[in-house]
Write an enzyme that holds these catalytic residues in place. Structure first.
Site, PDB file in Angstrom:
ATOM      1  N   HIS A  50       1.623  -8.496   5.247  1.00  0.00           N
ATOM      2  CA  HIS A  50       1.471  -7.645   4.275  1.00  0.00           C
ATOM      3  C   HIS A  50       2.553  -7.831   3.136  1.00  0.00           C
ATOM      4  CE1 HIS A  50      -1.033  -3.749   3.204  1.00  0.00           C
ATOM      5  NE2 HIS A  50      -0.685  -4.405   2.218  1.00  0.00           N
ATOM      6  N   ARG A  75      -7.208  -5.063   2.765  1.00  0.00           N
ATOM      7  CA  ARG A  75      -6.694  -4.197   3.884  1.00  0.00           C
ATOM      8  C   ARG A  75      -7.423  -4.649   5.027  1.00  0.00           C
ATOM      9  NH1 ARG A  75      -3.403  -2.631   0.966  1.00  0.00           N
ATOM     10  NH2 ARG A  75      -3.016  -0.500   0.207  1.00  0.00           N
ATOM     11  N   GLU A  86      -2.022  -2.717  11.645  1.00  0.00           N
ATOM     12  CA  GLU A  86      -0.636  -3.178  11.328  1.00  0.00           C
ATOM     13  C   GLU A  86       0.347  -2.277  11.748  1.00  0.00           C
ATOM     14  OE1 GLU A  86      -2.093  -4.742   7.006  1.00  0.00           O
ATOM     15  OE2 GLU A  86      -0.192  -3.814   6.962  1.00  0.00           O
TER      16      GLU A  86
HETATM   17  C1  DGY Z   1      -1.092  -2.307  -2.248  1.00  0.00           C
HETATM   18  O1  DGY Z   1      -0.367  -2.135  -3.359  1.00  0.00           O
HETATM   19  O2  DGY Z   1      -1.934  -1.744  -2.120  1.00  0.00           O
HETATM   20  C2  DGY Z   1      -0.508  -3.212  -1.584  1.00  0.00           C
HETATM   21  O3  DGY Z   1      -1.280  -3.563  -0.276  1.00  0.00           O
HETATM   22  C3  DGY Z   1       0.893  -3.475  -1.269  1.00  0.00           C
HETATM   23  O4  DGY Z   1       1.553  -3.877  -2.649  1.00  0.00           O
END
Ligand code: DGY
Length: 333
Positions: free
Chosen positions: A289, A242, A271
């Site tokens: 992402h 993240r 983002e």
């Molecule tokens: C998640 O699943 O948390 C990712 O960031 C997106 O697939």
């Protein structure tokens, strides 16, 4: 004769069609079949009369929003991460929250490794170089990069995805270090010849540092100025976790001043906004992402969220329940 009302589901954003069809077979569905993020007010309005919400990581389901989800029994997030949802607030209101673990592990690890390779061997720069017609002759240090084979790979967060990245690293003969609150099971450590070390040792020793922790108050800015300063000047940072796990301003400075050598980033602090100076740097590989974005995996994630919602609406405990306390014991299988 009056028809019996079917439970109603809000799907906040476009997902794979089979998941929508699956839900439509048993429930009334309000489907936002676009990629537009519903503003909170609209989401709350459309959730009125719904018992389930199939959400995405772009939906901010904070305590204020959750307080207004009258009658909702489940929020089924189409992601393994769920930092977009205030789970404590949902729990306090008896709302189940689910995610999509497992199905995206290998796909995400593939992408983390792709970023690692791309940053180490400067693949985007090489592509741009050839594409723009600058290639004239073979040059001894043209676009020279860092070796991956035999290097030390440091992994923050040694869960499913972290271990899957380590496995790929082993295929390249890498030495694996990891940092996690919990030690990995002995057989995993043995299989990967992985050694659990302190944060400082991992940062000092690693040629590549890959992040696989969830975003929590404890992991926000896990990597900031002090941590970047400990890394080798030849080191490469990979983030597919993240954005806010990394202090983006500090990272930009570290890349500009060559405190570290390069970075591969799939996630960003704000983002879809990207720090403008990151866009100027040659030593960073950027992606929007997409680490879990293979067709098969995104399809499975869509189905898994739909199945979690359907289970809850049928009175069954959803398989990927994150807050088990909300599900009455008598409904346990
Ligand atoms: C998640 O699943 O948390 C990712 O960031 C997106 O697939």
């Amino acid at each position: 004769m009056a028809m019996s009302a079917r439970p109603r589901v809000l799907i906040t954003k476009r997902i794979f069609p089979e998941a929508v069809e699956f839900l439509e077979r048993s429930f009334d569905v309000d489907y936002n079949g676009t990629d537009r993020v519903l503003p909170s007010g609209e989401l709350i309005e459309r959730a009125r009369g719904c018992q389930a919400i199939v959400s995405q990581l772009t939906d901010r389901l904070d305590a204020g929003v959750i307080a207004q989800l009258e009658g909702v029994r489940i929020i089924a997030n189409v992601a393994v991460g769920y930092d977009n949802i205030d789970v404590a607030a949902a729990t306090a209101r008896g709302i189940a929250v689910t995610n999509t673990p497992g199905v995206l592990t290998e796909t995400t690890a593939d992408f983390a490794f792709a970023l690692l390779m791309a940053a180490a061997r400067r693949i985007p720069e090489a592509h741009a170089f050839v594409h723009s017609g600058q290639w004239r002759t073979w040059i001894i240090d043209l676009l020279a990069g860092q070796d991956v084979y035999g290097a030390t790979l440091g992994i923050f967060g040694f869960g499913r995805i972290g271990a899957a990245v380590a496995r790929r690293g082993r295929g390249f003969g890498m030495r694996i270090l990891y940092c996690d609150e919990q030690p990995a099971p002995a057989e995993v450590e043995r299989e990967l010849e992985a050694r659990r070390v302190s944060k400082e040792e991992l940062l000092r020793e690693s040629d590549f540092v890959s992040l696989h922790v969830p975003l929590t108050p404890a992991t926000r800015h896990l990597i900031s100025r002090a941590e970047l300063a400990l890394m080798k000047p030849t080191a490469i940072l990979i983030n597919t976790a993240r954005g806010p796990v990394v202090d983006e301003e500090a990272l930009v400075e570290a890349l500009e001043r060559r405190i570290i050598w390069a970075a591969g980033l799939d996630v960003f602090e704000n983002e879809p906004a990207v720090h403008p100076r990151l866009l100027e740097l040659p030593n960073v590989v950027l992606a929007p992402h997409i680490a879990s974005a293979s067709y098969a995996t995104r399809r499975r994630m869509s189905m898994m969220a739909a199945e979690n919602a359907a289970a809850a609406l049928s009175g069954k405990r959803p398989p990927n329940l994150l807050n088990p306390g909300v599900w009455p014991a008598e409904e346990l299988p």
